[in-house]
Design a protein around this motif. Structure first.
Motif, mmCIF file in Angstrom:
data_model
loop_
_atom_site.group_PDB
_atom_site.id
_atom_site.type_symbol
_atom_site.label_atom_id
_atom_site.label_comp_id
_atom_site.label_asym_id
_atom_site.label_seq_id
_atom_site.Cartn_x
_atom_site.Cartn_y
_atom_site.Cartn_z
ATOM 1 N N ALA A 81 0.829 -1.203 0.000
ATOM 2 C CA ALA A 81 0.000 0.000 0.000
ATOM 3 C C ALA A 81 0.865 1.255 0.000
ATOM 4 C CB ALA A 81 -0.919 0.010 1.209
ATOM 5 N N GLY A 82 0.416 2.267 -0.738
ATOM 6 C CA GLY A 82 1.097 3.555 -0.783
ATOM 7 C C GLY A 82 0.707 4.425 0.399
ATOM 8 N N LYS A 83 1.437 5.500 0.597
ATOM 9 C CA LYS A 83 1.209 6.376 1.744
ATOM 10 C C LYS A 83 -0.200 6.966 1.747
ATOM 11 C CE LYS A 83 3.138 10.387 4.189
ATOM 12 N NZ LYS A 83 1.983 10.459 5.033
ATOM 13 N N ALA A 84 -0.674 7.430 0.587
ATOM 14 C CA ALA A 84 -2.000 8.039 0.533
ATOM 15 C C ALA A 84 -3.092 7.039 0.903
ATOM 16 C CB ALA A 84 -2.268 8.626 -0.850
ATOM 17 N N LEU A 85 -2.960 5.808 0.458
ATOM 18 C CA LEU A 85 -3.945 4.778 0.802
ATOM 19 C C LEU A 85 -3.889 4.457 2.286
ATOM 20 C CD1 LEU A 85 -6.075 2.710 -0.013
ATOM 21 C CD2 LEU A 85 -4.214 1.148 -0.619
ATOM 22 N N LYS A 86 -2.693 4.324 2.828
ATOM 23 C CA LYS A 86 -2.548 4.061 4.261
ATOM 24 C C LYS A 86 -3.160 5.195 5.081
ATOM 25 C CE LYS A 86 1.784 1.486 4.008
ATOM 26 N NZ LYS A 86 3.203 1.528 4.366
ATOM 27 N N ASP A 87 -2.886 6.439 4.672
ATOM 28 C CA ASP A 87 -3.433 7.596 5.400
ATOM 29 C C ASP A 87 -4.962 7.622 5.341
ATOM 30 O OD1 ASP A 87 -0.843 8.327 6.013
ATOM 31 O OD2 ASP A 87 -0.740 9.934 4.512
ATOM 32 N N ALA A 88 -5.520 7.291 4.167
ATOM 33 C CA ALA A 88 -6.986 7.293 4.016
ATOM 34 C C ALA A 88 -7.609 6.217 4.895
ATOM 35 C CB ALA A 88 -7.348 7.066 2.556
ATOM 36 N N VAL A 89 -7.014 5.044 4.935
ATOM 37 C CA VAL A 89 -7.547 3.951 5.763
ATOM 38 C C VAL A 89 -7.436 4.299 7.238
ATOM 39 C CG1 VAL A 89 -7.170 1.550 6.447
ATOM 40 C CG2 VAL A 89 -7.142 2.169 4.031
ATOM 41 N N ASN A 90 -6.312 4.873 7.638
ATOM 42 C CA ASN A 90 -6.109 5.210 9.040
ATOM 43 C C ASN A 90 -6.975 6.400 9.486
ATOM 44 O OD1 ASN A 90 -4.276 3.205 9.899
ATOM 45 N ND2 ASN A 90 -2.653 4.242 8.769
ATOM 46 N N ALA A 91 -7.295 7.289 8.552
ATOM 47 C CA ALA A 91 -8.137 8.450 8.902
ATOM 48 C C ALA A 91 -9.557 8.012 9.225
ATOM 49 C CB ALA A 91 -8.144 9.450 7.756
ATOM 50 N N SER A 92 -10.003 6.908 8.613
ATOM 51 C CA SER A 92 -11.380 6.452 8.848
ATOM 52 C C SER A 92 -11.488 5.566 10.080
ATOM 53 C CB SER A 92 -11.880 5.683 7.617
ATOM 54 O OG SER A 92 -11.158 4.479 7.456
ATOM 55 N N ALA A 93 -10.356 5.212 10.685
ATOM 56 C CA ALA A 93 -10.389 4.294 11.838
ATOM 57 C C ALA A 93 -10.741 4.988 13.121
ATOM 58 C CB ALA A 93 -9.040 3.604 11.994
#
Length: 93
Positions: A81-93
């Motif tokens: 996973a790229g940084k933007a995808l990781k950030d998006a997933v973590n922002a919704s947690a």
């Protein structure tokens, strides 16, 4: 989300028919598969990278008999996973 739901979501997002969207998605997946088959890495900036990893031959056991066996060397597709995808997933947690 399954493939049909993904096609419907993309079709609604980009105002294309579901049939056209399904053909585009099939083409994308086929292109990814061909590139990985050739041993290439596919990088989608912001989303992630697809690559092929090699697994060496190794010893294993048959779970039903307990007999030792050799597991052949193989190649396996990997996704990072790229940084933007990781950030998006973590922002919704």
């Amino acid at each position: 989300m399954n493939k049909t739901e993904l096609v419907a979501a993309i079709a609604a997002d980009v105002d294309l028919s579901k049939a056209d969207t399904a053909r585009v998605l099939e083409s994308v997946l086929e292109s990814l598969t061909k590139a990985l088959t050739r041993g290439e890495t596919v990088q989608l900036i912001g989303f992630g990278s697809f690559a092929v990893a090699s697994r060496p031959e190794r010893a294993g056991r048959n779970p039903s008999t307990g007999e030792q066996m050799t597991i052949k060397a193989s190649k396996s597709p990997k996704f990072t996973a790229g940084k933007a995808l990781k950030d998006a997933v973590n922002a919704s947690a």
